[in-house]
Design an enzyme around this catalytic site. Structure first.
Site, short mmCIF file in Angstrom:
data_model
loop_
_atom_site.label_atom_id
_atom_site.label_comp_id
_atom_site.label_asym_id
_atom_site.label_seq_id
_atom_site.Cartn_x
_atom_site.Cartn_y
_atom_site.Cartn_z
N HIS A 309 0.86 -1.19 0.00
CA HIS A 309 0.00 0.00 0.00
C HIS A 309 0.89 1.23 0.00
O HIS A 309 1.95 1.24 0.60
CB HIS A 309 -0.91 0.03 1.24
CG HIS A 309 -2.05 0.99 1.10
ND1 HIS A 309 -1.92 2.32 1.38
CD2 HIS A 309 -3.31 0.82 0.65
CE1 HIS A 309 -3.07 2.92 1.14
NE2 HIS A 309 -3.93 2.03 0.69
N ASP A 367 -7.93 -5.14 -0.63
CA ASP A 367 -8.33 -5.76 -1.90
C ASP A 367 -8.04 -7.24 -1.94
O ASP A 367 -8.68 -7.98 -2.69
CB ASP A 367 -7.61 -5.06 -3.06
CG ASP A 367 -8.06 -3.62 -3.19
OD1 ASP A 367 -7.28 -2.72 -2.85
OD2 ASP A 367 -9.23 -3.41 -3.56
C1 SDX Z 1 -5.82 0.58 -3.12
O1 SDX Z 1 -4.18 5.05 -1.88
C2 SDX Z 1 -5.13 4.38 -1.38
O2 SDX Z 1 -5.62 4.66 -0.32
C3 SDX Z 1 -5.64 3.24 -2.23
C4 SDX Z 1 -6.69 2.35 -1.61
C5 SDX Z 1 -7.98 3.08 -1.39
O3 SDX Z 1 -8.75 2.64 -0.53
O4 SDX Z 1 -8.26 4.05 -2.14
O5 SDX Z 1 -6.23 1.85 -0.39
C6 SDX Z 1 -7.03 1.18 -2.52
O6 SDX Z 1 -5.44 1.00 -4.17
C7 SDX Z 1 -5.05 -0.48 -2.36
C8 SDX Z 1 -3.77 -0.96 -3.13
C9 SDX Z 1 -4.23 -2.00 -4.14
N1 SDX Z 1 -3.12 -2.31 -5.10
C10 SDX Z 1 -2.60 -3.54 -5.14
O7 SDX Z 1 -2.85 -4.45 -4.36
C11 SDX Z 1 -1.64 -3.74 -6.31
C12 SDX Z 1 -0.35 -4.38 -5.79
N2 SDX Z 1 0.34 -3.38 -4.94
C13 SDX Z 1 1.43 -2.64 -5.57
O8 SDX Z 1 1.17 -2.30 -6.90
C14 SDX Z 1 1.93 -1.52 -4.67
O9 SDX Z 1 2.05 -2.02 -3.41
C15 SDX Z 1 1.16 -0.22 -4.59
C16 SDX Z 1 0.85 0.35 -5.93
C17 SDX Z 1 -0.10 -0.40 -3.82
C18 SDX Z 1 2.07 0.77 -3.86
O10 SDX Z 1 3.12 1.03 -4.72
P1 SDX Z 1 4.43 1.73 -4.19
O11 SDX Z 1 4.10 2.89 -3.32
O12 SDX Z 1 5.36 1.96 -5.34
O13 SDX Z 1 5.03 0.59 -3.28
P2 SDX Z 1 6.20 0.84 -2.30
O14 SDX Z 1 6.86 2.16 -2.54
O15 SDX Z 1 5.65 0.58 -0.96
O16 SDX Z 1 7.22 -0.31 -2.72
C19 SDX Z 1 8.28 -0.55 -1.86
C20 SDX Z 1 8.95 -1.80 -2.41
C21 SDX Z 1 9.42 -1.68 -3.84
O17 SDX Z 1 10.51 -2.53 -3.97
P3 SDX Z 1 12.03 -1.91 -3.75
O18 SDX Z 1 12.22 -0.90 -4.87
O19 SDX Z 1 12.03 -1.26 -2.38
O20 SDX Z 1 12.95 -3.09 -3.86
O21 SDX Z 1 8.02 -2.90 -2.40
C22 SDX Z 1 7.86 -3.39 -3.71
C23 SDX Z 1 8.28 -2.29 -4.64
O22 SDX Z 1 8.73 -2.81 -5.87
N3 SDX Z 1 6.45 -3.74 -3.85
C24 SDX Z 1 6.00 -4.94 -4.23
C25 SDX Z 1 4.61 -4.85 -4.15
N4 SDX Z 1 4.25 -3.63 -3.73
C26 SDX Z 1 5.40 -2.93 -3.55
N5 SDX Z 1 6.65 -6.06 -4.63
C27 SDX Z 1 5.86 -7.13 -4.97
N6 SDX Z 1 4.50 -7.12 -4.91
C28 SDX Z 1 3.85 -6.01 -4.50
N7 SDX Z 1 2.51 -6.01 -4.43
#
Ligand code: SDX
Length: 433
Positions: A309, A367
């Protein structure tokens, strides 16, 4: 305890004079540096995705990502999910207070008597192919509401804004259910005013003219909880979209249609549908390791859907509640031994213990579980985000109305860091061949 700063100073490593900026404090959460005057100094900030930027003042929702807190108008989400129905939470978000008995009855009655669509809106659905995604249909039909209720192009009149809110809360469930019925070739089922908000939607989704359909009270309660948990979430991508579109004075139906469009993305509200598609693709517990490996591989675009998230660096409080609801529904339906649900629980266990996810604080989000609950309820994948949009309509309306009423509000117009070509002279075609 360290005193809170009241000012911040930007200094430059050249002869540019330092710039002093006020620091603003809210009632909860981080202080913010008020950078509104920077432009007058010819200085701008750069913050792609607005990760460190507050776009507005808001009284509606407070999130603490480190502690995993979510309050709506000060009430913890756990208490609202346990004690309210969705319309009570919608009233809280939009009007600022939980309704008393009279207000609850008046609000619910107003919504029940606006659930029908204009009869000619039927034709908007029929312009689509039958395999259209329900979200594409919803975006179009919600936007088309402006053609049937043109009076709402006036966004400055509070009574008209209130009526638009009632119409949206009342009609979006009908639009969502009919967006589904159209794609499966079944006749539209009209709203039933004697049913509750959740029962009415499930009835429009699953009833047919041929036989009666009685909604299970357990499933209706679970569905109300899904709606409550998705109702609002501060300045997320789709809410920020609604605010930016509304800042130009666009009508509320156009704003909500834009919010639905933004929510559709798999990184946002499309994640619940994407989670189930991912589980179907994994197929078997024996293949979880392969997908966990892919999720860690930076050269692979695969993400573990339903995990992580942008704000929460702790368990999403909604996910904890949805997890409980998930097990209640699986028990009610006798599905705990269903292979897909066992696979989901195995994936959850492995991921939350895996160093990569633990170190990055990537927990299952709302989700991950909402998709599982909706699949168990017989709701098709394609409708998961449509239901998210149905719930979030309450929050989008509240945020839009707050933005319109905010004396500081002006049309949104972010700046940029230009990295394109310097000025160059036009090149005639015969010099370009
Ligand atoms: C919603 O904003 C809101 O409030 C949204 C929401 C709402 O109610 O409106 O809560 C609803 O959108 C919930 C999120 C749903 N999305 C997903 O489940 C899709 C999968 N999640 C990812 O796409 C991701 O976690 C995000 C998009 C949600 C967040 O993206 P970020 O901010 O880029 O993630 P981060 O900065 O926390 O990542 C840190 C690290 C990174 O790796 P490094 O560069 O540090 O090595 O974690 C990795 C990312 O690559 N990472 C993941 C991951 N999510 C982050 N790796 C694998 N799988 C994942 N799901």
């Amino acid at each position: 305890m360290a005193t809170k700063p009241t000012k911040a100073t930007i200094t430059f490593d050249n002869d540019t004079a330092p710039i002093e900026l006020p620091v603003l404090s809210g009632t909860l959460g981080n202080d913010v540096i008020d950078i509104r005057t920077l432009g007058k100094h010819g200085v701008y900030t750069y913050d792609p995705g607005f990760l460190s930027t507050g776009s507005c003042r808001s009284d509606i929702t407070y999130i603490n990502g480190e502690e995993g807190l979510l309050y709506h108008r000060g009430y913890p989400i756990e208490q609202l999910a346990e004690n309210c129905n969705f319309l009570e939470v919608a009233h809280l978000l939009i009007k600022g207070e939980l309704p008393n008995t009279t207000e609850k009855q008046k609000f619910g009655n107003a919504i029940q008597h606006h659930t029908l669509l204009h009869d000619q809106m039927d034709n908007v659905f029929r312009g689509f192919r039958r395999d259209a995604h329900p979200m594409a249909v919803m975006i179009s039909v919600v936007g088309a509401m402006a053609a049937f209720h043109p009076e709402h192009t006036n966004v400055t009149e509070p009574d008209l804004r209130e009526l638009a809110a009632i119409r949206l809360l009342a009609k979006v469930p009908t639009i969502a259910a009919w967006s589904y019925k159209f794609t499966i070739g079944q006749p539209f089922i009209y709203p039933q005013n004697k049913l509750s908000y959740a029962e009415n939607f499930l009835h429009m989704m699953f009833a047919t003219p041929c036989e009666d359909y009685v909604v299970s009270p357990i499933l209706a309660k679970a569905f109300e909880r899904i709606l409550i948990l998705h109702a609002d979430h501060e300045q997320n991508a789709s809410t920020s979209t609604v605010r930016l579109v509304g800042s130009s004075g666009a009508n509320p139906f156009a704003c909500i249609a834009a919010g639905i469009a933004s929510l559709w993305g798999p990184a946002h509200g499309g994640a619940n549908e994407a989670t189930l598609k991912m589980l179907d693709e994994i197929g078997d517990v024996s293949r979880i390791g392969e997908y966990i490996k892919r999720a860690k591989d930076k050269t692979d675009s695969f993400r573990l859907m339903g995990f992580g998230h942008r704000v929460y660096r702790n368990m999403d409080p909604r996910a904890a509640i949805m997890r409980t609801t998930c097990h209640e529904v699986l028990n009610e339906l006798g599905l705990h031994d269903d292979p897909m649900f066992k696979l989901a629980m195995a994936l959850e266990k492995i991921a939350v213990e895996d160093e990569y996810f633990v170190k990055r604080k990537l927990y299952p989000n709302v989700d991950f579980y909402s998709g599982i609950v909706m699949r168990a309820m017989g709701i098709p994948n394609s409708m998961f985000t449509a239901i998210f949009a149905l719930a979030r309509t309450a929050g989008w309306i509240a945020q839009w109305d707050e933005m319109i009423s905010d004396p500081e509000q002006r049309i949104g117009r972010p700046r940029q860091l230009y990295t394109g070509n310097m000025k160059r002279e036009f090149l005639p075609l015969n010099q370009r061949d």
